[in-house]
Scaffold this motif. Structure first.
Motif, PDB file in Angstrom:
ATOM      1  N   ALA A  19       0.860  -1.174   0.000  1.00 46.10           N
ATOM      2  CA  ALA A  19       0.000   0.000   0.000  1.00 46.10           C
ATOM      3  C   ALA A  19       0.898   1.226   0.000  1.00 46.10           C
ATOM      4  CB  ALA A  19      -0.892   0.003   1.238  1.00 46.10           C
ATOM      5  N   ALA A  20       0.538   2.205  -0.815  1.00 44.05           N
ATOM      6  CA  ALA A  20       1.270   3.472  -0.867  1.00 44.05           C
ATOM      7  C   ALA A  20       0.278   4.594  -0.579  1.00 44.05           C
ATOM      8  CB  ALA A  20       1.941   3.650  -2.223  1.00 44.05           C
ATOM      9  N   PRO A  21      -0.018   4.829   0.712  1.00 42.98           N
ATOM     10  CA  PRO A  21      -1.076   5.776   1.058  1.00 42.98           C
ATOM     11  C   PRO A  21      -0.749   7.234   0.800  1.00 42.98           C
ATOM     12  CG  PRO A  21      -0.001   4.987   3.027  1.00 42.98           C
ATOM     13  CD  PRO A  21       0.561   4.196   1.879  1.00 42.98           C
ATOM     14  N   GLY A  22       0.478   7.545   0.500  1.00 39.76           N
ATOM     15  CA  GLY A  22       0.857   8.932   0.242  1.00 39.76           C
ATOM     16  C   GLY A  22       1.977   9.359   1.165  1.00 39.76           C
ATOM     17  N   LEU A  23       2.656  10.397   0.761  1.00 37.94           N
ATOM     18  CA  LEU A  23       3.789  10.909   1.515  1.00 37.94           C
ATOM     19  C   LEU A  23       3.370  12.123   2.322  1.00 37.94           C
ATOM     20  CD1 LEU A  23       6.384  10.849  -1.395  1.00 37.94           C
ATOM     21  CD2 LEU A  23       6.113   9.140   0.403  1.00 37.94           C
ATOM     22  N   SER A  24       4.041  12.328   3.433  1.00 38.21           N
ATOM     23  CA  SER A  24       3.869  13.586   4.152  1.00 38.21           C
ATOM     24  C   SER A  24       4.960  14.525   3.656  1.00 38.21           C
ATOM     25  CB  SER A  24       3.949  13.370   5.660  1.00 38.21           C
ATOM     26  OG  SER A  24       5.193  12.811   6.011  1.00 38.21           O
ATOM     27  N   GLY A  25       4.795  15.801   3.909  1.00 38.39           N
ATOM     28  CA  GLY A  25       5.762  16.734   3.357  1.00 38.39           C
ATOM     29  C   GLY A  25       6.058  17.915   4.242  1.00 38.39           C
ATOM     30  N   VAL A  26       7.228  18.494   4.012  1.00 36.11           N
ATOM     31  CA  VAL A  26       7.658  19.722   4.657  1.00 36.11           C
ATOM     32  C   VAL A  26       8.081  20.666   3.537  1.00 36.11           C
ATOM     33  CG1 VAL A  26       9.350  20.766   6.215  1.00 36.11           C
ATOM     34  CG2 VAL A  26       8.460  18.469   6.695  1.00 36.11           C
ATOM     35  N   ASN A  27       7.432  21.809   3.464  1.00 34.70           N
ATOM     36  CA  ASN A  27       7.717  22.789   2.410  1.00 34.70           C
ATOM     37  C   ASN A  27       7.525  22.195   1.012  1.00 34.70           C
ATOM     38  OD1 ASN A  27       8.404  24.793   4.286  1.00 34.70           O
ATOM     39  ND2 ASN A  27      10.519  24.085   4.369  1.00 34.70           N
ATOM     40  N   ALA A  28       6.628  21.248   0.888  1.00 36.68           N
ATOM     41  CA  ALA A  28       6.341  20.620  -0.404  1.00 36.68           C
ATOM     42  C   ALA A  28       4.839  20.711  -0.646  1.00 36.68           C
ATOM     43  CB  ALA A  28       6.801  19.163  -0.415  1.00 36.68           C
ATOM     44  N   SER A  29       4.459  21.091  -1.848  1.00 34.02           N
ATOM     45  CA  SER A  29       3.043  21.248  -2.169  1.00 34.02           C
ATOM     46  C   SER A  29       2.344  19.893  -2.252  1.00 34.02           C
ATOM     47  CB  SER A  29       2.882  21.982  -3.508  1.00 34.02           C
ATOM     48  OG  SER A  29       3.293  21.140  -4.577  1.00 34.02           O
ATOM     49  N   ALA A  30       1.042  19.916  -2.097  1.00 33.67           N
ATOM     50  CA  ALA A  30       0.246  18.692  -2.217  1.00 33.67           C
ATOM     51  C   ALA A  30       0.404  18.088  -3.606  1.00 33.67           C
ATOM     52  CB  ALA A  30      -1.222  18.983  -1.922  1.00 33.67           C
ATOM     53  N   ASP A  31       0.480  18.932  -4.631  1.00 33.10           N
ATOM     54  CA  ASP A  31       0.662  18.437  -5.998  1.00 33.10           C
ATOM     55  C   ASP A  31       1.987  17.701  -6.148  1.00 33.10           C
ATOM     56  OD1 ASP A  31      -1.771  19.462  -6.811  1.00 33.10           O
ATOM     57  OD2 ASP A  31      -0.900  21.286  -7.685  1.00 33.10           O
ATOM     58  N   LEU A  32       3.048  18.246  -5.564  1.00 31.48           N
ATOM     59  CA  LEU A  32       4.354  17.596  -5.638  1.00 31.48           C
ATOM     60  C   LEU A  32       4.334  16.268  -4.890  1.00 31.48           C
ATOM     61  CD1 LEU A  32       7.302  17.586  -6.508  1.00 31.48           C
ATOM     62  CD2 LEU A  32       7.836  18.873  -4.427  1.00 31.48           C
ATOM     63  N   LEU A  33       3.726  16.239  -3.719  1.00 32.80           N
ATOM     64  CA  LEU A  33       3.642  14.993  -2.949  1.00 32.80           C
ATOM     65  C   LEU A  33       2.863  13.930  -3.722  1.00 32.80           C
ATOM     66  CD1 LEU A  33       2.963  16.464   0.585  1.00 32.80           C
ATOM     67  CD2 LEU A  33       5.084  15.419  -0.229  1.00 32.80           C
ATOM     68  N   THR A  34       1.765  14.327  -4.352  1.00 30.89           N
ATOM     69  CA  THR A  34       0.978  13.390  -5.163  1.00 30.89           C
ATOM     70  C   THR A  34       1.811  12.870  -6.329  1.00 30.89           C
ATOM     71  OG1 THR A  34      -1.096  14.446  -4.563  1.00 30.89           O
ATOM     72  CG2 THR A  34      -1.099  13.128  -6.572  1.00 30.89           C
ATOM     73  N   PHE A  35       2.529  13.767  -7.013  1.00 24.29           N
ATOM     74  CA  PHE A  35       3.369  13.357  -8.141  1.00 24.29           C
ATOM     75  C   PHE A  35       4.433  12.353  -7.711  1.00 24.29           C
ATOM     76  CE2 PHE A  35       7.359  13.748 -10.432  1.00 24.29           C
ATOM     77  CZ  PHE A  35       6.955  13.380 -11.712  1.00 24.29           C
ATOM     78  N   VAL A  36       5.131  12.648  -6.626  1.00 24.11           N
ATOM     79  CA  VAL A  36       6.209  11.752  -6.167  1.00 24.11           C
ATOM     80  C   VAL A  36       5.630  10.402  -5.753  1.00 24.11           C
ATOM     81  CG1 VAL A  36       8.012  11.408  -4.426  1.00 24.11           C
ATOM     82  CG2 VAL A  36       7.768  13.628  -5.554  1.00 24.11           C
ATOM     83  N   ASN A  37       4.493  10.399  -5.062  1.00 23.67           N
ATOM     84  CA  ASN A  37       3.861   9.135  -4.667  1.00 23.67           C
ATOM     85  C   ASN A  37       3.424   8.337  -5.893  1.00 23.67           C
ATOM     86  OD1 ASN A  37       2.994   7.634  -2.168  1.00 23.67           O
ATOM     87  ND2 ASN A  37       1.073   7.629  -3.319  1.00 23.67           N
ATOM     88  N   ASP A  38       2.848   9.011  -6.888  1.00 24.27           N
ATOM     89  CA  ASP A  38       2.440   8.331  -8.119  1.00 24.27           C
ATOM     90  C   ASP A  38       3.651   7.764  -8.854  1.00 24.27           C
ATOM     91  OD1 ASP A  38      -0.186   8.943  -7.581  1.00 24.27           O
ATOM     92  OD2 ASP A  38      -0.317  10.570  -9.065  1.00 24.27           O
ATOM     93  N   HIS A  39       4.745   8.537  -8.880  1.00 22.25           N
ATOM     94  CA  HIS A  39       5.963   8.067  -9.548  1.00 22.25           C
ATOM     95  C   HIS A  39       6.547   6.853  -8.819  1.00 22.25           C
ATOM     96  CE1 HIS A  39       9.454   8.266 -12.113  1.00 22.25           C
ATOM     97  NE2 HIS A  39      10.224   8.236 -11.042  1.00 22.25           N
TER      98      HIS A  39
END
Length: 124
Positions: A19-39
């Motif tokens: 399962a890859a529920p998503g990443l948490s982030g610091v100074n990173a936009s939600a769009d960037l976190l979604t992109f990195v998780n999808d990648h």
């Protein structure tokens, strides 16, 4: 990203589901976190690992329970999430923008006992 593929190879000794529920982030936009998780999900899929995405998790577990489990951040909560989804493990991590660099930290947690199976860290 080649190190992520190496992490996938460790997991791919036998056919596995994560399962890859998503990443948490610091100074990173939600769009960037979604992109990195999808990648990340795409790279693991290319290595033969079946990945359960955030949308699939929400459909199976339910939004309220998903928020409770993801809000925990502890290995046992992640193991409980993986068990609820019928996966072997869960990929959790964070992405931080520190000055001009990004730091990505990933951890793979076993569903059965919450033990750490693999870790990955990269600064770019």
């Amino acid at each position: 990203m080649t190190s992520i593929v190496m992490m996938a190879a460790v997991l791919a000794a036998a056919p596995v589901k994560v399962a890859a529920p998503g990443l948490s982030g610091v100074n990173a936009s939600a769009d960037l976190l979604t992109f990195v998780n999808d990648h990340l999900s795409q790279e693991l899929t290319l290595e033969g690992i079946e990945v359960t995405t955030p949308a699939q998790i929400a459909a199976v577990v339910g939004i309220d329970r998903q928020k409770q489990l993801l809000g925990c951040g502890e290995s046992q909560c992640m193991a409980e999430l993986a068990n609820a989804l019928g996966t072997d493990a869960v990929v959790m991590g964070d992405l931080a923008k520190v000055g001009p660099r990004f730091q990505l930290n990933l951890k793979v947690i076993a569903s059965g006992d919450g033990k750490t199976l693999a870790v990955f860290s990269e600064s770019v």
